[in-house]
Design a protein around this motif. Structure first.
Motif, mmCIF file in Angstrom:
data_model
loop_
_atom_site.group_PDB
_atom_site.id
_atom_site.type_symbol
_atom_site.label_atom_id
_atom_site.label_comp_id
_atom_site.label_asym_id
_atom_site.label_seq_id
_atom_site.Cartn_x
_atom_site.Cartn_y
_atom_site.Cartn_z
ATOM 1 N N LYS A 5 11.243 14.817 -6.833
ATOM 2 C CA LYS A 5 11.797 13.472 -6.963
ATOM 3 C C LYS A 5 10.622 12.543 -7.245
ATOM 4 C CE LYS A 5 16.134 14.165 -5.615
ATOM 5 N NZ LYS A 5 17.271 13.845 -6.440
ATOM 6 N N LYS A 6 10.785 11.686 -8.261
ATOM 7 C CA LYS A 6 9.709 10.776 -8.650
ATOM 8 C C LYS A 6 10.168 9.324 -8.521
ATOM 9 C CE LYS A 6 7.291 13.837 -11.846
ATOM 10 N NZ LYS A 6 6.702 13.927 -13.201
ATOM 11 N N PHE A 7 9.342 8.549 -7.827
ATOM 12 C CA PHE A 7 9.627 7.137 -7.607
ATOM 13 C C PHE A 7 8.430 6.311 -8.064
ATOM 14 C CE2 PHE A 7 11.979 9.610 -4.506
ATOM 15 C CZ PHE A 7 13.267 9.191 -4.775
ATOM 16 N N VAL A 8 8.704 5.299 -8.886
ATOM 17 C CA VAL A 8 7.652 4.453 -9.438
ATOM 18 C C VAL A 8 7.603 3.137 -8.662
ATOM 19 C CG1 VAL A 8 6.841 3.212 -11.491
ATOM 20 C CG2 VAL A 8 7.931 5.462 -11.733
ATOM 21 N N ILE A 9 6.386 2.747 -8.321
ATOM 22 C CA ILE A 9 6.169 1.459 -7.666
ATOM 23 C C ILE A 9 5.529 0.560 -8.725
ATOM 24 C CG2 ILE A 9 4.840 0.239 -5.915
ATOM 25 C CD1 ILE A 9 6.157 3.788 -5.457
ATOM 26 N N LEU A 10 6.160 -0.575 -8.987
ATOM 27 C CA LEU A 10 5.622 -1.473 -9.999
ATOM 28 C C LEU A 10 5.722 -2.924 -9.563
ATOM 29 C CD1 LEU A 10 8.494 -2.410 -11.298
ATOM 30 C CD2 LEU A 10 8.108 -0.565 -12.873
ATOM 31 N N GLY A 11 5.114 -3.777 -10.362
ATOM 32 C CA GLY A 11 5.069 -5.204 -10.072
ATOM 33 C C GLY A 11 3.749 -5.777 -10.558
ATOM 34 N N PRO A 12 3.610 -7.090 -10.476
ATOM 35 C CA PRO A 12 2.354 -7.726 -10.898
ATOM 36 C C PRO A 12 1.177 -7.223 -10.057
ATOM 37 C CG PRO A 12 4.085 -9.358 -10.647
ATOM 38 C CD PRO A 12 4.615 -8.073 -10.071
ATOM 39 N N GLU A 13 -0.036 -7.535 -10.535
ATOM 40 C CA GLU A 13 -1.226 -7.136 -9.794
ATOM 41 C C GLU A 13 -1.253 -7.785 -8.414
ATOM 42 O OE1 GLU A 13 -4.467 -8.480 -12.281
ATOM 43 O OE2 GLU A 13 -4.271 -10.530 -11.586
ATOM 44 N N SER A 14 -1.922 -7.110 -7.499
ATOM 45 C CA SER A 14 -2.125 -7.613 -6.136
ATOM 46 C C SER A 14 -0.806 -7.842 -5.393
ATOM 47 C CB SER A 14 -2.969 -8.898 -6.152
ATOM 48 O OG SER A 14 -3.425 -9.195 -4.852
ATOM 49 N N THR A 15 0.120 -6.898 -5.562
ATOM 50 C CA THR A 15 1.389 -6.981 -4.824
ATOM 51 C C THR A 15 1.558 -5.785 -3.884
ATOM 52 O OG1 THR A 15 2.582 -6.013 -6.712
ATOM 53 C CG2 THR A 15 2.603 -8.428 -6.501
ATOM 54 N N GLY A 16 0.480 -5.053 -3.638
ATOM 55 C CA GLY A 16 0.511 -3.985 -2.652
ATOM 56 C C GLY A 16 1.028 -2.654 -3.143
ATOM 57 N N LYS A 17 0.992 -2.416 -4.450
ATOM 58 C CA LYS A 17 1.541 -1.170 -4.998
ATOM 59 C C LYS A 17 0.795 0.067 -4.488
ATOM 60 C CE LYS A 17 1.059 -2.626 -9.241
ATOM 61 N NZ LYS A 17 0.581 -4.002 -8.989
ATOM 62 N N SER A 18 -0.519 0.055 -4.582
ATOM 63 C CA SER A 18 -1.303 1.223 -4.151
ATOM 64 C C SER A 18 -1.164 1.442 -2.645
ATOM 65 C CB SER A 18 -2.775 1.049 -4.520
ATOM 66 O OG SER A 18 -2.921 0.939 -5.913
ATOM 67 N N THR A 19 -1.217 0.379 -1.885
ATOM 68 C CA THR A 19 -1.048 0.481 -0.435
ATOM 69 C C THR A 19 0.308 1.067 -0.098
ATOM 70 O OG1 THR A 19 -2.512 -1.412 -0.094
ATOM 71 C CG2 THR A 19 -1.002 -0.874 1.712
ATOM 72 N N LEU A 20 1.339 0.616 -0.798
ATOM 73 C CA LEU A 20 2.687 1.123 -0.554
ATOM 74 C C LEU A 20 2.786 2.603 -0.932
ATOM 75 C CD1 LEU A 20 5.541 0.523 0.411
ATOM 76 C CD2 LEU A 20 6.079 -0.279 -1.900
ATOM 77 N N CYS A 21 2.205 2.985 -2.059
ATOM 78 C CA CYS A 21 2.214 4.396 -2.470
ATOM 79 C C CYS A 21 1.580 5.272 -1.392
ATOM 80 C CB CYS A 21 1.462 4.587 -3.781
ATOM 81 S SG CYS A 21 2.367 4.093 -5.251
ATOM 82 N N LYS A 22 0.419 4.859 -0.895
ATOM 83 C CA LYS A 22 -0.281 5.627 0.149
ATOM 84 C C LYS A 22 0.584 5.749 1.399
ATOM 85 C CE LYS A 22 -4.796 3.921 -1.205
ATOM 86 N NZ LYS A 22 -5.910 3.045 -0.848
ATOM 87 N N SER A 23 1.197 4.639 1.808
ATOM 88 C CA SER A 23 2.032 4.642 3.016
ATOM 89 C C SER A 23 3.245 5.544 2.857
ATOM 90 C CB SER A 23 2.503 3.220 3.346
ATOM 91 O OG SER A 23 1.416 2.396 3.650
ATOM 92 N N LEU A 24 3.877 5.483 1.700
ATOM 93 C CA LEU A 24 5.064 6.307 1.462
ATOM 94 C C LEU A 24 4.704 7.790 1.396
ATOM 95 C CD1 LEU A 24 6.928 4.056 -1.109
ATOM 96 C CD2 LEU A 24 7.585 4.508 1.275
ATOM 97 N N ALA A 25 3.606 8.114 0.737
ATOM 98 C CA ALA A 25 3.173 9.514 0.666
ATOM 99 C C ALA A 25 2.879 10.042 2.071
ATOM 100 C CB ALA A 25 1.960 9.652 -0.238
ATOM 101 N N ALA A 26 2.253 9.225 2.904
ATOM 102 C CA ALA A 26 1.968 9.646 4.283
ATOM 103 C C ALA A 26 3.275 9.821 5.066
ATOM 104 C CB ALA A 26 1.059 8.626 4.967
ATOM 105 N N HIS A 27 4.180 8.856 4.951
ATOM 106 C CA HIS A 27 5.445 8.927 5.693
ATOM 107 C C HIS A 27 6.265 10.161 5.315
ATOM 108 C CE1 HIS A 27 9.131 7.687 7.710
ATOM 109 N NE2 HIS A 27 9.751 8.066 6.606
ATOM 110 N N PHE A 28 6.395 10.413 4.020
ATOM 111 C CA PHE A 28 7.228 11.521 3.548
ATOM 112 C C PHE A 28 6.445 12.842 3.458
ATOM 113 C CE2 PHE A 28 9.743 7.888 2.072
ATOM 114 C CZ PHE A 28 11.023 8.298 2.429
ATOM 115 N N GLN A 29 5.167 12.816 3.861
ATOM 116 C CA GLN A 29 4.297 13.997 3.799
ATOM 117 C C GLN A 29 4.333 14.597 2.396
ATOM 118 O OE1 GLN A 29 5.487 16.478 7.100
ATOM 119 N NE2 GLN A 29 4.647 15.052 8.587
#
Length: 180
Positions: A5-29
């Motif tokens: 399953k692939k989920f894309v995180i997008l939005g303007p710069e400096s909106t926490g995309k990378s931080t959110l990706c890291k958090s989600l990957a950790a949560h869902f292992q």
């Protein structure tokens, strides 16, 4: 072969995309695919052309492919969070140069994802060596463009707002809904 399953995180710069990706990957292992543009611009400089954006788009697709393969070969959950896709490349190209390469547009039509998370502009803008738009007006314009793109395509999506903890919780809820 397990389906990812692939989920894309997008939005303007400096909106926490990378931080959110890291958090989600950790949560869902699971895993996340970084934004190739950062690596490219740090290596090649921040003065770029439409040709550079095409190279970045192709680099992003290759990185997604490599990350997908790595995830398939791992024991992690078959969920991939992707920090940037061709919609981002389209918006970036059109916003900066008023044009977008057909390769990017064709890829948008061909690539299929299981959901999108649109990061709101309610986090404070944080300066770094690659960010270009500290003013509120471009952030609002870019956010509106992303939202319009998502409203006019068939893949499910969710708006993610709040502080980092609230964003993570909202994103987890949205991902769980997408996977029903």
């Amino acid at each position: 072969m397990k389906a990812i399953k692939k989920f894309v995180i997008l939005g303007p710069e400096s909106t926490g995309k990378s931080t959110l990706c890291k958090s989600l990957a950790a949560h869902f292992q699971s895993a996340w695919c970084e934004e190739y543009a950062r690596e490219y611009l740090l290596k090649n400089g921040t003065s770029y052309t439409p040709a550079d954006l095409l190279k970045i788009a192709k680099g992003q697709l290759k990185l997604e492919e490599l990350t997908t393969k790595s995830l398939l070969d791992s024991n992690k959950a078959p969920i991939l969070f992707i920090d940037t896709d061709m919609y981002v490349m389209k918006v970036w190209s059109e916003y900066v140069f008023g044009e977008c390469d057909f390769f990017i547009l064709d890829t948008i039509v061909k690539k299929k994802y299981d959901g999108y998370l649109l990061c709101n502009i309610d986090l404070p803008w944080v300066k770094d060596e690659l960010r270009e738009y500290p003013d509120e007006k471009p952030r609002q314009e870019l956010f509106a463009i992303y939202k319009d793109l998502l409203l006019n395509q068939p893949t499910p999506w969710a708006l993610i707002s709040g502080n980092n903890t609230e964003r993570t919780q909202a994103a987890i809820k949205a991902i769980n809904q997408f996977m029903l």
